[in-house]
Design a protein around this motif. Structure first.
Motif, PDB file in Angstrom:
ATOM      1  N   ARG A  96      48.915  24.291  38.472  1.00 39.19           N
ATOM      2  CA  ARG A  96      48.327  23.305  39.367  1.00 39.19           C
ATOM      3  C   ARG A  96      46.903  23.739  39.719  1.00 39.19           C
ATOM      4  NH1 ARG A  96      47.576  22.900  44.817  1.00 39.19           N
ATOM      5  NH2 ARG A  96      48.503  24.917  45.247  1.00 39.19           N
ATOM      6  N   PRO A  97      45.943  22.809  39.685  1.00 37.69           N
ATOM      7  CA  PRO A  97      44.561  23.162  40.056  1.00 37.69           C
ATOM      8  C   PRO A  97      44.477  23.620  41.510  1.00 37.69           C
ATOM      9  CG  PRO A  97      44.603  21.043  38.933  1.00 37.69           C
ATOM     10  CD  PRO A  97      46.035  21.428  39.206  1.00 37.69           C
ATOM     11  N   ILE A  98      43.543  24.494  41.780  1.00 41.99           N
ATOM     12  CA  ILE A  98      43.282  24.946  43.145  1.00 41.99           C
ATOM     13  C   ILE A  98      42.644  23.797  43.905  1.00 41.99           C
ATOM     14  CG2 ILE A  98      41.944  26.560  44.562  1.00 41.99           C
ATOM     15  CD1 ILE A  98      42.176  28.537  42.186  1.00 41.99           C
ATOM     16  N   VAL A  99      43.238  23.447  45.040  1.00 43.75           N
ATOM     17  CA  VAL A  99      42.715  22.359  45.860  1.00 43.75           C
ATOM     18  C   VAL A  99      42.154  22.943  47.162  1.00 43.75           C
ATOM     19  CG1 VAL A  99      44.215  20.588  44.854  1.00 43.75           C
ATOM     20  CG2 VAL A  99      44.986  21.859  46.873  1.00 43.75           C
ATOM     21  N   PHE A 100      41.402  22.124  47.876  1.00 40.28           N
ATOM     22  CA  PHE A 100      40.719  22.535  49.102  1.00 40.28           C
ATOM     23  C   PHE A 100      41.662  23.240  50.078  1.00 40.28           C
ATOM     24  CE2 PHE A 100      38.912  21.537  53.335  1.00 40.28           C
ATOM     25  CZ  PHE A 100      37.674  22.129  53.186  1.00 40.28           C
ATOM     26  N   GLU A 101      42.864  22.716  50.220  1.00 38.85           N
ATOM     27  CA  GLU A 101      43.829  23.290  51.162  1.00 38.85           C
ATOM     28  C   GLU A 101      44.232  24.712  50.771  1.00 38.85           C
ATOM     29  OE1 GLU A 101      44.047  20.149  49.874  1.00 38.85           O
ATOM     30  OE2 GLU A 101      43.423  19.173  51.732  1.00 38.85           O
ATOM     31  N   ASP A 102      44.059  25.095  49.512  1.00 35.27           N
ATOM     32  CA  ASP A 102      44.429  26.439  49.054  1.00 35.27           C
ATOM     33  C   ASP A 102      43.448  27.517  49.515  1.00 35.27           C
ATOM     34  OD1 ASP A 102      46.654  25.420  47.689  1.00 35.27           O
ATOM     35  OD2 ASP A 102      45.492  25.099  45.853  1.00 35.27           O
ATOM     36  N   PHE A 103      42.250  27.128  49.924  1.00 39.14           N
ATOM     37  CA  PHE A 103      41.249  28.100  50.362  1.00 39.14           C
ATOM     38  C   PHE A 103      41.506  28.501  51.805  1.00 39.14           C
ATOM     39  CE2 PHE A 103      39.077  25.898  46.903  1.00 39.14           C
ATOM     40  CZ  PHE A 103      38.559  26.962  46.191  1.00 39.14           C
ATOM     41  N   THR A 104      41.483  29.816  52.055  1.00 39.14           N
ATOM     42  CA  THR A 104      41.641  30.344  53.403  1.00 39.14           C
ATOM     43  C   THR A 104      40.477  31.281  53.682  1.00 39.14           C
ATOM     44  OG1 THR A 104      44.058  30.241  53.206  1.00 39.14           O
ATOM     45  CG2 THR A 104      43.149  31.661  54.948  1.00 39.14           C
ATOM     46  N   PRO A 105      39.598  30.918  54.629  1.00 41.79           N
ATOM     47  CA  PRO A 105      38.471  31.801  54.936  1.00 41.79           C
ATOM     48  C   PRO A 105      38.932  33.221  55.252  1.00 41.79           C
ATOM     49  CG  PRO A 105      38.129  29.670  55.938  1.00 41.79           C
ATOM     50  CD  PRO A 105      39.551  29.675  55.400  1.00 41.79           C
ATOM     51  N   GLY A 106      38.234  34.182  54.651  1.00 42.37           N
ATOM     52  CA  GLY A 106      38.565  35.592  54.821  1.00 42.37           C
ATOM     53  C   GLY A 106      39.558  36.125  53.809  1.00 42.37           C
ATOM     54  N   GLN A 107      40.169  35.242  53.022  1.00 45.68           N
ATOM     55  CA  GLN A 107      41.179  35.664  52.059  1.00 45.68           C
ATOM     56  C   GLN A 107      40.546  36.070  50.727  1.00 45.68           C
ATOM     57  OE1 GLN A 107      43.904  32.646  50.582  1.00 45.68           O
ATOM     58  NE2 GLN A 107      45.540  34.162  50.569  1.00 45.68           N
ATOM     59  N   ARG A 108      40.948  37.236  50.263  1.00 45.85           N
ATOM     60  CA  ARG A 108      40.529  37.705  48.942  1.00 45.85           C
ATOM     61  C   ARG A 108      41.272  36.885  47.898  1.00 45.85           C
ATOM     62  NH1 ARG A 108      42.469  42.383  45.623  1.00 45.85           N
ATOM     63  NH2 ARG A 108      40.741  42.857  44.235  1.00 45.85           N
ATOM     64  N   MET A 109      40.534  36.297  46.976  1.00 36.44           N
ATOM     65  CA  MET A 109      41.149  35.431  45.970  1.00 36.44           C
ATOM     66  C   MET A 109      41.499  36.184  44.693  1.00 36.44           C
ATOM     67  SD  MET A 109      39.043  31.924  46.553  1.00 36.44           S
ATOM     68  CE  MET A 109      40.318  30.988  45.679  1.00 36.44           C
ATOM     69  N   GLY A 110      40.784  37.250  44.431  1.00 35.14           N
ATOM     70  CA  GLY A 110      41.063  38.037  43.234  1.00 35.14           C
ATOM     71  C   GLY A 110      39.845  38.781  42.769  1.00 35.14           C
ATOM     72  N   GLU A 111      39.974  39.393  41.605  1.00 44.02           N
ATOM     73  CA  GLU A 111      38.859  40.150  41.034  1.00 44.02           C
ATOM     74  C   GLU A 111      38.859  40.037  39.526  1.00 44.02           C
ATOM     75  OE1 GLU A 111      39.842  44.692  40.376  1.00 44.02           O
ATOM     76  OE2 GLU A 111      40.220  44.126  42.457  1.00 44.02           O
ATOM     77  N   SER A 112      37.725  40.353  38.968  1.00 45.86           N
ATOM     78  CA  SER A 112      37.554  40.333  37.521  1.00 45.86           C
ATOM     79  C   SER A 112      36.665  41.516  37.140  1.00 45.86           C
ATOM     80  CB  SER A 112      36.882  39.018  37.108  1.00 45.86           C
ATOM     81  OG  SER A 112      36.669  38.967  35.720  1.00 45.86           O
ATOM     82  N   VAL A 113      36.941  42.098  35.998  1.00 45.26           N
ATOM     83  CA  VAL A 113      36.109  43.194  35.502  1.00 45.26           C
ATOM     84  C   VAL A 113      35.518  42.771  34.162  1.00 45.26           C
ATOM     85  CG1 VAL A 113      36.060  45.597  34.737  1.00 45.26           C
ATOM     86  CG2 VAL A 113      37.510  44.942  36.677  1.00 45.26           C
ATOM     87  N   GLU A 114      34.210  42.862  34.080  1.00 43.02           N
ATOM     88  CA  GLU A 114      33.484  42.563  32.844  1.00 43.02           C
ATOM     89  C   GLU A 114      32.629  43.777  32.508  1.00 43.02           C
ATOM     90  OE1 GLU A 114      33.342  39.756  30.898  1.00 43.02           O
ATOM     91  OE2 GLU A 114      34.767  38.638  32.128  1.00 43.02           O
ATOM     92  N   VAL A 115      32.387  43.978  31.233  1.00 46.27           N
ATOM     93  CA  VAL A 115      31.533  45.080  30.808  1.00 46.27           C
ATOM     94  C   VAL A 115      30.201  44.519  30.323  1.00 46.27           C
ATOM     95  CG1 VAL A 115      31.275  47.011  29.199  1.00 46.27           C
ATOM     96  CG2 VAL A 115      33.521  46.498  30.188  1.00 46.27           C
ATOM     97  N   TYR A 116      29.137  45.060  30.868  1.00 46.24           N
ATOM     98  CA  TYR A 116      27.771  44.727  30.418  1.00 46.24           C
ATOM     99  C   TYR A 116      27.608  45.431  29.072  1.00 46.24           C
ATOM    100  CZ  TYR A 116      22.580  45.152  30.604  1.00 46.24           C
ATOM    101  OH  TYR A 116      21.233  45.143  30.343  1.00 46.24           O
ATOM    102  N   ASP A 117      28.055  44.730  28.038  1.00 43.50           N
ATOM    103  CA  ASP A 117      28.119  45.345  26.719  1.00 43.50           C
ATOM    104  C   ASP A 117      26.987  44.872  25.802  1.00 43.50           C
ATOM    105  OD1 ASP A 117      28.886  42.780  25.959  1.00 43.50           O
ATOM    106  OD2 ASP A 117      30.965  43.317  25.581  1.00 43.50           O
ATOM    107  N   GLU A 118      26.989  45.410  24.616  1.00 45.20           N
ATOM    108  CA  GLU A 118      25.942  45.104  23.638  1.00 45.20           C
ATOM    109  C   GLU A 118      25.934  43.622  23.278  1.00 45.20           C
ATOM    110  OE1 GLU A 118      22.656  45.637  21.493  1.00 45.20           O
ATOM    111  OE2 GLU A 118      23.606  47.191  22.709  1.00 45.20           O
TER     112      GLU A 118
END
Length: 135
Positions: free
Chosen positions: A4-26
């Motif tokens: 299900r798509p994230i809708v406006f009601e799913d956002f909670t101020p102050g809540q950590r939504m997640g993280e992502s790791v990317e490498v600044y690669d060649e």
């Protein structure tokens, strides 16, 4: 898998939504250089590339963490404050948090905060994404 798509009601101020790791690669560097590099690259060009990688990885984190998104969202603006430049080959960990949400003139506004760190937790950047959320 149809999530299900994230809708406006799913956002909670102050809540950590997640993280992502990317490498600044060649590969990222070559893509940037194919568009912006000029012969005889100097330190200024290297700094511009590294700053661009901060923006690229901020946006990638948003796209990976805040998903699936409903169609019709508008990316209204963004702000980025650099504390340090990422280094080539460095993994960039970006945490996405809901900073605020509000309804104004019948439109749903979402503000996300992003924080990027590099090796040994070195602070690279903080940013804000301002979005008009469609659903």
């Amino acid at each position: 898998m149809n999530a299900r798509p994230i809708v406006f009601e799913d956002f909670t101020p102050g809540q950590r939504m997640g993280e992502s790791v990317e490498v600044y690669d060649e590969q990222q560097a070559r893509r940037w250089q194919s568009i912006f590099a000029s012969p005889g690259a100097d330190a200024d060009q290297a700094a511009a590339e590294a700053a661009s990688m901060a923006v690229v990885n901020m946006m990638r984190a948003f796209l990976h963490v805040v998903t699936p998104r409903p169609p019709g969202n508008v990316h209204a603006r963004q702000q980025l404050s650099l504390q340090a430049l990422p280094n080539p080959g460095e993994a960039i960990r970006v945490v996405v948090t809901c900073a605020d949400k509000q309804v104004r003139r019948e439109r749903r506004y979402v503000e996300l905060e992003v924080g990027g760190t590099g090796a040994q937790g070195r602070s690279l950047f903080t940013g804000r994404l301002h979005l008009v959320w469609a659903a």
